[in-house]
Scaffold this active site. Structure first.
Site, short mmCIF file in Angstrom:
data_model
loop_
_atom_site.label_atom_id
_atom_site.label_comp_id
_atom_site.label_asym_id
_atom_site.label_seq_id
_atom_site.Cartn_x
_atom_site.Cartn_y
_atom_site.Cartn_z
N ARG A 1 -23.82 3.77 53.43
CA ARG A 1 -23.88 2.32 53.67
C ARG A 1 -25.32 1.85 53.87
O ARG A 1 -25.70 0.79 53.38
CB ARG A 1 -23.02 1.96 54.88
CG ARG A 1 -21.53 2.06 54.59
CD ARG A 1 -20.68 1.85 55.83
NE ARG A 1 -20.90 0.55 56.41
CZ ARG A 1 -20.97 0.31 57.72
NH1 ARG A 1 -20.86 1.30 58.57
NH2 ARG A 1 -21.16 -0.89 58.17
N LYS B 1 -25.50 -7.64 63.86
CA LYS B 1 -24.95 -8.89 63.32
C LYS B 1 -23.70 -9.32 64.08
O LYS B 1 -23.58 -10.49 64.44
CB LYS B 1 -24.62 -8.74 61.83
CG LYS B 1 -25.82 -8.50 60.94
CD LYS B 1 -25.47 -8.40 59.47
CE LYS B 1 -24.46 -7.34 59.13
NZ LYS B 1 -24.91 -5.95 59.26
N ARG C 1 -14.61 3.78 64.39
CA ARG C 1 -14.48 3.17 63.07
C ARG C 1 -14.78 4.20 61.99
O ARG C 1 -15.78 4.90 62.03
CB ARG C 1 -15.44 1.99 62.92
CG ARG C 1 -14.91 0.73 63.53
CD ARG C 1 -15.86 -0.44 63.49
NE ARG C 1 -16.61 -0.61 62.27
CZ ARG C 1 -17.45 -1.60 62.07
NH1 ARG C 1 -17.65 -2.51 63.02
NH2 ARG C 1 -18.12 -1.70 60.94
N ARG D 1 -23.65 -9.86 49.73
CA ARG D 1 -24.30 -8.55 49.62
C ARG D 1 -24.94 -8.32 48.25
O ARG D 1 -25.59 -7.31 48.06
CB ARG D 1 -23.28 -7.43 49.90
CG ARG D 1 -22.87 -7.40 51.35
CD ARG D 1 -22.03 -6.19 51.63
NE ARG D 1 -21.68 -6.16 53.04
CZ ARG D 1 -21.08 -5.16 53.62
NH1 ARG D 1 -20.76 -4.09 52.93
NH2 ARG D 1 -20.79 -5.20 54.89
N ARG E 1 -21.93 3.47 68.45
CA ARG E 1 -20.77 2.63 68.15
C ARG E 1 -19.59 3.48 67.68
O ARG E 1 -18.45 3.22 68.04
CB ARG E 1 -21.16 1.61 67.07
CG ARG E 1 -20.06 0.62 66.74
CD ARG E 1 -20.55 -0.48 65.83
NE ARG E 1 -20.59 -0.03 64.45
CZ ARG E 1 -21.06 -0.76 63.46
NH1 ARG E 1 -21.57 -1.96 63.68
NH2 ARG E 1 -21.05 -0.29 62.21
#
Length: 191
Positions: A145, A14, A134, A89, A128
């Site tokens: 998640r 995204k 992160r 969401r 990532r």
């Protein structure tokens, strides 16, 4: 005004695709994740409130997310349109967004769901995490998640499908190919 929801699980691309769509269509990007991270980094009261929620891999309550989103929309009155990344969401968030836009003589133009399977998501987010570090990409939080997405968030799609606003794009492949598919869907909105 072109208002798009780019939908997909964590790691679907995204953010990558949003950047390309923003450049092509001149849209203002609204990423709830980026907004939350910004508040956390700047240690605002909101950032302190949501820091632990996000670190645990949970969704921030609708009331906080919606209030922050409305503030962001109001602060960009001259935007050609918006691309919503990571929002809504929940169906309650989708309804609140529709109501807010309707009150401002706007609506969601379309919702594009990036379809990516769980194996691909896990590989992308692991890569990532190596690069960005992160906290929300750690393996245990990632699993939570992804489960949250497939258990709760995905139920927003029928809401938009019932409005005739849902399109699906295969999110696996070369970035440029996926971007071409997304652009084709968006260009069809103006026909």
């Amino acid at each position: 005004m072109l208002n798009l929801v780019l939908f997909g699980p964590p790691g679907a691309g995204k953010g990558t695709q949003s950047a390309k769509l923003i450049e092509k269509y001149g849209l203002h990007h609204i990423s709830t994740g980026d907004m939350f991270r910004g508040h956390i980094k700047n240690q605002t009261p909101l950032g302190q409130e949501v820091s632990q929620i996000i670190a645990d891999g949970n969704l921030v309550p609708d009331s906080i997310t919606i209030a922050m989103l409305e503030e962001e929309l109001k602060s960009n009155p001259d935007a050609k349109g918006f691309i919503f990344d990571g929002f809504p969401r929940t169906v309650a968030q989708a309804e609140a967004l529709d109501k807010f836009l309707e009150d401002n003589n706007q609506s969601i133009t379309g919702v594009i769901a990036l379809d990516v399977d769980e194996q691909e998501l896990t590989q992308r987010i692991a890569k990532r995490q190596e690069i960005s570090g992160r906290a929300d990409d750690a393996a245990d939080k990632l699993k939570k998640r992804i489960e949250e997405y497939f258990g709760k968030t995905i139920h927003v799609l029928p809401y938009y499908e019932a409005q005739g606003k849902l399109s699906k794009v295969n999110g696996i492949g070369e970035i440029e190919g996926i971007f071409g598919d997304l652009s084709q869907v968006i260009d069809n909105y103006s026909k």
